[in-house]
Design a protein around this motif. Structure first.
Motif, PDB file in Angstrom:
ATOM      1  N   PHE A  75      53.904  12.919  -4.517  1.00  0.00           N
ATOM      2  CA  PHE A  75      54.244  12.962  -5.939  1.00  0.00           C
ATOM      3  C   PHE A  75      53.636  11.781  -6.687  1.00  0.00           C
ATOM      4  O   PHE A  75      53.099  11.943  -7.786  1.00  0.00           O
ATOM      5  N   LEU A  76      53.708  10.594  -6.092  1.00  0.00           N
ATOM      6  CA  LEU A  76      53.118   9.419  -6.738  1.00  0.00           C
ATOM      7  C   LEU A  76      51.602   9.557  -6.855  1.00  0.00           C
ATOM      8  O   LEU A  76      51.017   9.210  -7.891  1.00  0.00           O
ATOM      9  N   GLY A  77      50.956  10.092  -5.831  1.00  0.00           N
ATOM     10  CA  GLY A  77      49.522  10.346  -5.904  1.00  0.00           C
ATOM     11  C   GLY A  77      49.175  11.354  -6.984  1.00  0.00           C
ATOM     12  O   GLY A  77      48.198  11.199  -7.716  1.00  0.00           O
ATOM     13  N   TRP A  78      49.998  12.384  -7.127  1.00  0.00           N
ATOM     14  CA  TRP A  78      49.785  13.397  -8.156  1.00  0.00           C
ATOM     15  C   TRP A  78      49.949  12.802  -9.557  1.00  0.00           C
ATOM     16  O   TRP A  78      49.149  13.080 -10.452  1.00  0.00           O
ATOM     17  N   VAL A  79      50.962  11.963  -9.735  1.00  0.00           N
ATOM     18  CA  VAL A  79      51.177  11.319 -11.034  1.00  0.00           C
ATOM     19  C   VAL A  79      50.010  10.396 -11.376  1.00  0.00           C
ATOM     20  O   VAL A  79      49.514  10.384 -12.514  1.00  0.00           O
ATOM     21  N   LEU A  80      49.543   9.613 -10.398  1.00  0.00           N
ATOM     22  CA  LEU A  80      48.425   8.705 -10.660  1.00  0.00           C
ATOM     23  C   LEU A  80      47.136   9.466 -10.967  1.00  0.00           C
ATOM     24  O   LEU A  80      46.323   9.008 -11.772  1.00  0.00           O
TER      25      LEU A  80
ATOM     26  N   SER B  11      45.443   7.092  -6.321  1.00  0.00           N
ATOM     27  CA  SER B  11      46.115   8.390  -6.223  1.00  0.00           C
ATOM     28  C   SER B  11      45.595   9.181  -5.029  1.00  0.00           C
ATOM     29  O   SER B  11      46.365   9.858  -4.350  1.00  0.00           O
ATOM     30  N   ALA B  12      44.297   9.082  -4.752  1.00  0.00           N
ATOM     31  CA  ALA B  12      43.738   9.785  -3.592  1.00  0.00           C
ATOM     32  C   ALA B  12      44.303   9.233  -2.293  1.00  0.00           C
ATOM     33  O   ALA B  12      44.665   9.992  -1.386  1.00  0.00           O
ATOM     34  N   VAL B  13      44.413   7.915  -2.194  1.00  0.00           N
ATOM     35  CA  VAL B  13      44.966   7.300  -0.980  1.00  0.00           C
ATOM     36  C   VAL B  13      46.422   7.710  -0.782  1.00  0.00           C
ATOM     37  O   VAL B  13      46.841   8.056   0.328  1.00  0.00           O
ATOM     38  N   LEU B  14      47.195   7.712  -1.870  1.00  0.00           N
ATOM     39  CA  LEU B  14      48.596   8.107  -1.758  1.00  0.00           C
ATOM     40  C   LEU B  14      48.742   9.580  -1.397  1.00  0.00           C
ATOM     41  O   LEU B  14      49.603   9.954  -0.595  1.00  0.00           O
ATOM     42  N   ALA B  15      47.897  10.427  -1.981  1.00  0.00           N
ATOM     43  CA  ALA B  15      47.960  11.843  -1.653  1.00  0.00           C
ATOM     44  C   ALA B  15      47.582  12.090  -0.191  1.00  0.00           C
ATOM     45  O   ALA B  15      48.216  12.900   0.503  1.00  0.00           O
TER      46      ALA B  15
ATOM     47  N   VAL C 245      59.475  10.674   2.532  1.00  0.00           N
ATOM     48  CA  VAL C 245      58.406   9.701   2.263  1.00  0.00           C
ATOM     49  C   VAL C 245      57.116  10.431   1.903  1.00  0.00           C
ATOM     50  O   VAL C 245      56.411  10.054   0.969  1.00  0.00           O
ATOM     51  N   ALA C 246      56.810  11.509   2.633  1.00  0.00           N
ATOM     52  CA  ALA C 246      55.613  12.295   2.335  1.00  0.00           C
ATOM     53  C   ALA C 246      55.695  12.903   0.941  1.00  0.00           C
ATOM     54  O   ALA C 246      54.708  12.894   0.185  1.00  0.00           O
TER      55      ALA C 246
ATOM     56  N   THR D 150      41.132  20.136 -10.440  1.00  0.00           N
ATOM     57  CA  THR D 150      41.536  20.851  -9.233  1.00  0.00           C
ATOM     58  C   THR D 150      42.577  20.065  -8.450  1.00  0.00           C
ATOM     59  O   THR D 150      43.546  20.631  -7.937  1.00  0.00           O
ATOM     60  N   SER D 151      42.402  18.737  -8.376  1.00  0.00           N
ATOM     61  CA  SER D 151      43.375  17.927  -7.638  1.00  0.00           C
ATOM     62  C   SER D 151      44.744  17.951  -8.295  1.00  0.00           C
ATOM     63  O   SER D 151      45.765  17.981  -7.604  1.00  0.00           O
ATOM     64  N   ILE D 152      44.783  17.971  -9.612  1.00  0.00           N
ATOM     65  CA  ILE D 152      46.077  18.008 -10.302  1.00  0.00           C
ATOM     66  C   ILE D 152      46.747  19.372 -10.113  1.00  0.00           C
ATOM     67  O   ILE D 152      47.950  19.456  -9.829  1.00  0.00           O
ATOM     68  N   VAL D 153      45.970  20.450 -10.227  1.00  0.00           N
ATOM     69  CA  VAL D 153      46.540  21.786 -10.067  1.00  0.00           C
ATOM     70  C   VAL D 153      47.014  22.004  -8.627  1.00  0.00           C
ATOM     71  O   VAL D 153      48.146  22.434  -8.376  1.00  0.00           O
ATOM     72  N   LEU D 154      46.148  21.683  -7.660  1.00  0.00           N
ATOM     73  CA  LEU D 154      46.536  21.868  -6.257  1.00  0.00           C
ATOM     74  C   LEU D 154      47.651  20.906  -5.850  1.00  0.00           C
ATOM     75  O   LEU D 154      48.494  21.243  -5.012  1.00  0.00           O
ATOM     76  N   GLY D 155      47.666  19.705  -6.451  1.00  0.00           N
ATOM     77  CA  GLY D 155      48.748  18.769  -6.178  1.00  0.00           C
ATOM     78  C   GLY D 155      50.091  19.298  -6.644  1.00  0.00           C
ATOM     79  O   GLY D 155      51.113  19.130  -5.973  1.00  0.00           O
TER      80      GLY D 155
END
Length: 161
Positions: free
Chosen positions: A14-19, A139-143, A8-9, A84-89
């Motif tokens: 992954f969904l947060g990263w895609v969004l 995406s932030a909430v999902l991440a 689930v995590a 940065t969020s996309i790269v670190l994600g």
């Protein structure tokens, strides 16, 4: 560790990263408001990379921001944080895939805009929040939810041992 919590995590992360990847190039980070006007012939919208206008016939005219140094500080910071969020994600997803122990496939398992908007004496164009920001917030909430699940999964594993 509980493999269901890990999966689930991973899915939430992954969904947060895609969004976040969808929100970055989205054109509608802020759109012009129609309050106070009787007839709207054009709509102005912006994102982190360009400013666009569209008229009632559907014609779009976009202008890219000319220089990084000429941008407002919040746009520079937003660009840096989104990239940065996309790269670190991406690194986080790879690290999560490497770190999942029991879930192998074979086993089944912006402040100035609001200030200007509410100022009745503001002479410029008033903007509303566009869909790009909503996608980014989701995406932030999902991440964060995915990271919290991973943290709880690690905590549960240490308590069991």
């Amino acid at each position: 560790m509980d493999p269901i919590v890990e999966v689930v995590a991973l899915l939430l992360g992954f969904l947060g990263w895609v969004l976040a990847g969808v929100a970055l190039p989205n054109r509608y980070w802020k759109t012009s408001t129609v309050s106070g006007t009787v007839i709207t012939t054009s709509t102005i919208y912006e994102n982190l990379w360009m400013s666009c206008a569209s008229d009632s016939t559907g014609v779009h005219d976009c202008r890219e921001f000319p220089s990084l140094l000429a941008l407002n500080g919040y746009i520079q910071a937003s660009r840096a944080l989104m990239i940065t969020s996309i790269v670190l994600g991406a690194f986080g997803i790879v690290a999560t895939l490497v770190g999942i122990q029991d879930a192998s496939p074979g086993r089944g398992g912006s402040c100035s805009s609001s200030r200007d908007f509410f100022n009745p004496m503001f002479p410029g164009i008033k903007y509303e929040i566009g869909e790009g920001l909503y996608i980014g917030w989701c995406s932030a909430v999902l991440a964060i939810a995915g990271g919290s699940c991973l943290t709880c999964s690690c905590r549960l594993a240490t308590e069991e041992k």
